[in-house]
Design an enzyme around this catalytic site. Sequence first.
Site, PDB file in Angstrom:
ATOM      1  N   LYS A 186     -13.971  -0.613   4.891  1.00 34.77           N
ATOM      2  CA  LYS A 186     -14.494  -1.364   3.754  1.00 34.77           C
ATOM      3  C   LYS A 186     -15.678  -2.238   4.131  1.00 34.77           C
ATOM      4  O   LYS A 186     -16.753  -2.119   3.549  1.00 34.77           O
ATOM      5  CB  LYS A 186     -13.383  -2.222   3.140  1.00 34.77           C
ATOM      6  CG  LYS A 186     -12.509  -1.482   2.138  1.00 34.77           C
ATOM      7  CD  LYS A 186     -11.630  -0.434   2.796  1.00 34.77           C
ATOM      8  CE  LYS A 186     -10.720   0.259   1.776  1.00 34.77           C
ATOM      9  NZ  LYS A 186      -9.836   1.226   2.444  1.00 34.77           N
ATOM     10  N   ASP A 214      -1.602  -6.145   8.654  1.00 35.15           N
ATOM     11  CA  ASP A 214      -2.588  -5.159   8.208  1.00 35.15           C
ATOM     12  C   ASP A 214      -3.810  -5.929   7.726  1.00 35.15           C
ATOM     13  O   ASP A 214      -3.760  -6.628   6.718  1.00 35.15           O
ATOM     14  CB  ASP A 214      -2.000  -4.305   7.081  1.00 35.15           C
ATOM     15  CG  ASP A 214      -2.862  -3.099   6.744  1.00 35.15           C
ATOM     16  OD1 ASP A 214      -4.054  -3.086   7.121  1.00 35.15           O
ATOM     17  OD2 ASP A 214      -2.362  -2.161   6.094  1.00 35.15           O
ATOM     18  N   TRP A 255       0.853  -1.186   0.000  1.00 33.55           N
ATOM     19  CA  TRP A 255       0.000   0.000   0.000  1.00 33.55           C
ATOM     20  C   TRP A 255       0.893   1.241   0.000  1.00 33.55           C
ATOM     21  O   TRP A 255       1.869   1.324   0.754  1.00 33.55           O
ATOM     22  CB  TRP A 255      -0.898  -0.021   1.236  1.00 33.55           C
ATOM     23  CG  TRP A 255      -1.806   1.168   1.378  1.00 33.55           C
ATOM     24  CD1 TRP A 255      -2.539   1.770   0.403  1.00 33.55           C
ATOM     25  CD2 TRP A 255      -2.075   1.894   2.585  1.00 33.55           C
ATOM     26  NE1 TRP A 255      -3.255   2.831   0.932  1.00 33.55           N
ATOM     27  CE2 TRP A 255      -2.980   2.923   2.259  1.00 33.55           C
ATOM     28  CE3 TRP A 255      -1.630   1.779   3.897  1.00 33.55           C
ATOM     29  CZ2 TRP A 255      -3.459   3.827   3.205  1.00 33.55           C
ATOM     30  CZ3 TRP A 255      -2.105   2.664   4.845  1.00 33.55           C
ATOM     31  CH2 TRP A 255      -3.012   3.679   4.492  1.00 33.55           C
TER      32      TRP A 255
END
Length: 397
Positions: free
Chosen positions: A244, A209, A127
């Site tokens: 999300k 993560d 990311w």
Amino acid sequence: MLEFLPTAPPDSILGLSEAYTNDPRANKINLTVGVFKDEQGRTPILNTVKKAEEILLKTETTKSYMPIEGHPGYLKAVLDLVFGTSIDVARVAAAQTPGGTGALRVGADTVAKHFPGTRIWLSNPTWANHGSIFQAAGLETPVYPYLTADKTSLDFAAMMGEIKAQGRRGDLVCLHACCHNPTGIDPTLEQWQEISALLAEKQMIPFVDFAYQGFGDGLEADRLPLHALLEKNSEAIVCNSFSKNFGLYCERVGTVMLVGKEASTTEAALSQLRQSVRCNYSNPPRHGAATVATILNDATLRAEWQAEVDAMRNRISKMRDMFIAGMKGTNATRDFGFLSRQKGMFSYSGLNSMQADWLKKERGIYIVGTGRINVAGMATSTMATLCNAIAECIQAT
């Protein structure tokens, strides 16, 4: 003072979104920013979120500060969702944070304060914000290889070889529990078990993560890699996000969790998380966490929410399959079948920066220069336009 400040470069992804917004073309398509979109191109509010907010509106009695570590009911529910029965959650010190980004930073700050010089290994690619977050906290960020040369699959041997050869005792290793961002390429469960064994052998610590639980194979299946890591590693740092799977992007709801070998370490670990939070944002916001807690702690709402997560995941999978079939139907010179092995919102398309620029200029189709596409931004109504444009782009470039 301010007259001497240089202008910082724009964020590579958010800058593309701004350009998309300013693009006057009616048939433009945005596949950049990582938010879920429905068939109409909207980022919807989940029905369960609306129901939970109605309950909160009727029942909340104060807007006073929350504890430094956050909403108690939220933290209890998060530990259950993330870990299930895989470990004794009494071993976990947890703090609510402003999104997954806040969780990463609080975890990194806590490590850097007490263990200066610590390194955290990042996948190449990872990311885009990982490096900035960890470097700002004072951690070194070496990288390990992740993709094969054609960028279509995981180069597991190279990944493991680099960590084994260069990793040091006490190093952190940043791992994406599922739906690797930006590639969508995840290790198999058997490979996760090998990763777990290697980190335990090297006495390196997983820094996980976990931003997309439920968007890979399902809420329970997506936590299996984390469980594999904890089978052999007694310590870990886990960061999750509800942007999300709850659609709570703007509410900024996340958690940092320090997993210790024994429950006796939890109190000290939590005290240090509180210190990191106190000198940063002091305590977290209430609304998003209370919304998550209301849903997860109510059996009926939780079941309804899980169905909504399943529907989002299925839509993403459908769009990926339609894109693969659509590209095959254009008789493009490139086979996109490898995308079927990728999971989550993002896919590495194999397109290069020149092709991304061509698509933006010539057809109003916005993708990141690395070739990363947000599959959730696709729609049935525009799929043919997208596939034909990419086929034309490949031929033209």
